[in-house]
Structure formats: structure tokens, C-alpha cells
Design a protein around this motif. Structure first.
Motif, PDB file in Angstrom:
ATOM      1  N   UNK A   1      49.599  48.117-109.411  1.00  0.00           N
ATOM      2  CA  UNK A   1      49.830  46.997-108.488  1.00  0.00           C
ATOM      3  C   UNK A   1      50.296  47.500-107.132  1.00  0.00           C
ATOM      4  N   UNK A   2      51.243  48.427-107.121  1.00  0.00           N
ATOM      5  CA  UNK A   2      51.769  48.947-105.858  1.00  0.00           C
ATOM      6  C   UNK A   2      50.689  49.703-105.091  1.00  0.00           C
ATOM      7  N   UNK A   3      49.860  50.471-105.786  1.00  0.00           N
ATOM      8  CA  UNK A   3      48.808  51.216-105.092  1.00  0.00           C
ATOM      9  C   UNK A   3      47.748  50.285-104.518  1.00  0.00           C
ATOM     10  N   UNK A   4      47.445  49.187-105.205  1.00  0.00           N
ATOM     11  CA  UNK A   4      46.508  48.218-104.628  1.00  0.00           C
ATOM     12  C   UNK A   4      47.083  47.550-103.390  1.00  0.00           C
ATOM     13  N   UNK A   5      48.353  47.195-103.432  1.00  0.00           N
ATOM     14  CA  UNK A   5      48.986  46.608-102.252  1.00  0.00           C
ATOM     15  C   UNK A   5      49.009  47.583-101.082  1.00  0.00           C
TER      16      UNK A   5
ATOM     17  N   UNK B   1      47.209  49.453 -95.820  1.00  0.00           N
ATOM     18  CA  UNK B   1      46.697  50.581 -95.045  1.00  0.00           C
ATOM     19  C   UNK B   1      45.337  50.253 -94.429  1.00  0.00           C
ATOM     20  N   UNK B   2      44.520  49.507 -95.146  1.00  0.00           N
ATOM     21  CA  UNK B   2      43.225  49.091 -94.604  1.00  0.00           C
ATOM     22  C   UNK B   2      43.383  48.172 -93.402  1.00  0.00           C
ATOM     23  N   UNK B   3      44.315  47.244 -93.488  1.00  0.00           N
ATOM     24  CA  UNK B   3      44.579  46.356 -92.346  1.00  0.00           C
ATOM     25  C   UNK B   3      45.100  47.168 -91.162  1.00  0.00           C
ATOM     26  N   UNK B   4      45.976  48.132 -91.429  1.00  0.00           N
ATOM     27  CA  UNK B   4      46.490  48.985 -90.354  1.00  0.00           C
ATOM     28  C   UNK B   4      45.396  49.826 -89.723  1.00  0.00           C
ATOM     29  N   UNK B   5      44.478  50.350 -90.537  1.00  0.00           N
ATOM     30  CA  UNK B   5      43.380  51.150 -89.995  1.00  0.00           C
ATOM     31  C   UNK B   5      42.461  50.293 -89.142  1.00  0.00           C
ATOM     32  N   UNK B   6      42.186  49.073 -89.576  1.00  0.00           N
ATOM     33  CA  UNK B   6      41.331  48.181 -88.771  1.00  0.00           C
ATOM     34  C   UNK B   6      42.010  47.819 -87.455  1.00  0.00           C
TER      35      UNK B   6
ATOM     36  N   UNK C   1      45.525  58.415 -90.133  1.00  0.00           N
ATOM     37  CA  UNK C   1      46.642  58.392 -91.080  1.00  0.00           C
ATOM     38  C   UNK C   1      46.493  57.205 -92.028  1.00  0.00           C
ATOM     39  N   UNK C   2      46.148  56.036 -91.487  1.00  0.00           N
ATOM     40  CA  UNK C   2      45.978  54.848 -92.332  1.00  0.00           C
ATOM     41  C   UNK C   2      44.810  55.002 -93.292  1.00  0.00           C
ATOM     42  N   UNK C   3      43.724  55.591 -92.821  1.00  0.00           N
ATOM     43  CA  UNK C   3      42.579  55.812 -93.708  1.00  0.00           C
ATOM     44  C   UNK C   3      42.921  56.815 -94.812  1.00  0.00           C
ATOM     45  N   UNK C   4      43.701  57.841 -94.484  1.00  0.00           N
ATOM     46  CA  UNK C   4      44.141  58.797 -95.498  1.00  0.00           C
ATOM     47  C   UNK C   4      45.055  58.145 -96.530  1.00  0.00           C
ATOM     48  N   UNK C   5      45.967  57.276 -96.054  1.00  0.00           N
ATOM     49  CA  UNK C   5      46.846  56.561 -96.985  1.00  0.00           C
ATOM     50  C   UNK C   5      46.038  55.638 -97.886  1.00  0.00           C
ATOM     51  N   UNK C   6      45.005  55.022 -97.324  1.00  0.00           N
ATOM     52  CA  UNK C   6      44.119  54.176 -98.133  1.00  0.00           C
ATOM     53  C   UNK C   6      43.449  54.982 -99.234  1.00  0.00           C
ATOM     54  N   UNK C   7      42.946  56.146 -98.864  1.00  0.00           N
ATOM     55  CA  UNK C   7      42.252  56.998 -99.828  1.00  0.00           C
ATOM     56  C   UNK C   7      43.188  57.447-100.948  1.00  0.00           C
ATOM     57  N   UNK C   8      44.384  57.874-100.578  1.00  0.00           N
ATOM     58  CA  UNK C   8      45.343  58.350-101.578  1.00  0.00           C
ATOM     59  C   UNK C   8      45.778  57.212-102.498  1.00  0.00           C
ATOM     60  N   UNK C   9      46.096  56.044-101.932  1.00  0.00           N
ATOM     61  CA  UNK C   9      46.577  54.943-102.765  1.00  0.00           C
ATOM     62  C   UNK C   9      45.465  54.374-103.643  1.00  0.00           C
ATOM     63  N   UNK C  10      44.231  54.350-103.157  1.00  0.00           N
ATOM     64  CA  UNK C  10      43.138  53.885-104.000  1.00  0.00           C
ATOM     65  C   UNK C  10      42.869  54.879-105.128  1.00  0.00           C
TER      66      UNK C  10
END
Length: 114
Positions: free
Chosen positions: A44-48, A53-58, A85-94
Motif C-alpha cells: 500500500x505504501x509503495x503504491x501511494x 512521485x508520478x504527480x511530482x514528475x509530471x 529524482x521523481x521518476x527514479x523514486x517512482x521506479x523504485x517504489x513500483x
């Protein structure tokens, strides 16, 4: 303590004013439930975190485009770095979501004994 159980007697009064002793046992630690809850919370936390992070990257991508089209003389801009950085965080959390889902599925398959 007897047989890994804590026996506690609590006196209570019933409707006839007699003292009644009630036995209460201690809860046992169940590792399967503990690990299931950890895996569920991680998913749940990783999906959030992926969504935020996706919103931040956009947002950073939009600010980068606005800054490019504004024609300002700013040479050093941090929007591209923030976007990466946001795209990297997205990749790691996904990846964490996929990993926790895989581990949770493997635990449930092993418990069901297919």
C-alpha cells in the motif's frame, strides 16, 4: 506461567453476589499474520509513493517546459534534475510494490498447497 500461557484470575461478582473467577490466556505471537501485515503495508505504501512521485514528475516536467518556452536567460535550472529524482523514486517504489506482491502471492500459494 504454565505451558507458555499466562493465567490471570480476575474476581467478578455475578448477580447473586458470589465471586466468580474468570481465566484469561495470553495472546500468542503468530509470525504468519505479522508477515502478511508487513507485506500488505509495504504494498500500500509503495503504491501511494508511486502515485505521488508520478504527480511530482509530471509537475516538474511541466515547469521545465514552461521555463523553456518563457525565453528567460536562466541557464541552470533544477527542474530536470527534480524530474529525474521523481521518476527514479517512482521506479523504485513500483518495484517494491511488485516485489511485495510477488512475496505475498508466494506465501499464499505455499499456504494453500497447490
Amino acid at each position: 506461567m504454565t505451558n507458555h500461557k499466562q493465567v490471570v484470575y480476575q474476581p467478578e461478582l455475578d448477580h447473586k453476589s458470589k465471586m466468580v473467577l474468570r481465566r484469561r490466556t495470553r495472546r500468542r505471537f503468530k509470525p504468519r499474520i505479522f508477515f502478511d501485515r508487513i507485506i500488505e503495508t509495504t504494498a500500500i505504501v509503495s503504491l501511494l509513493l508511486t502515485g505521488f512521485s508520478g504527480v511530482g514528475a509530471m509537475e516538474c516536467w511541466g515547469m521545465e517546459i514552461i521555463e523553456t518556452n518563457a525565453g528567460s536567460n536562466i541557464i541552470i535550472s533544477g527542474w530536470e534534475q527534480q524530474k529525474n529524482i521523481c521518476l527514479g523514486a517512482m521506479l523504485v517504489s513500483f518495484s517494491a510494490f511488485l516485489g511485495s506482491s510477488l512475496v505475498g502471492a508466494s506465501f499464499s500459494i505455499r499456504q494453500d498447497k497447490f
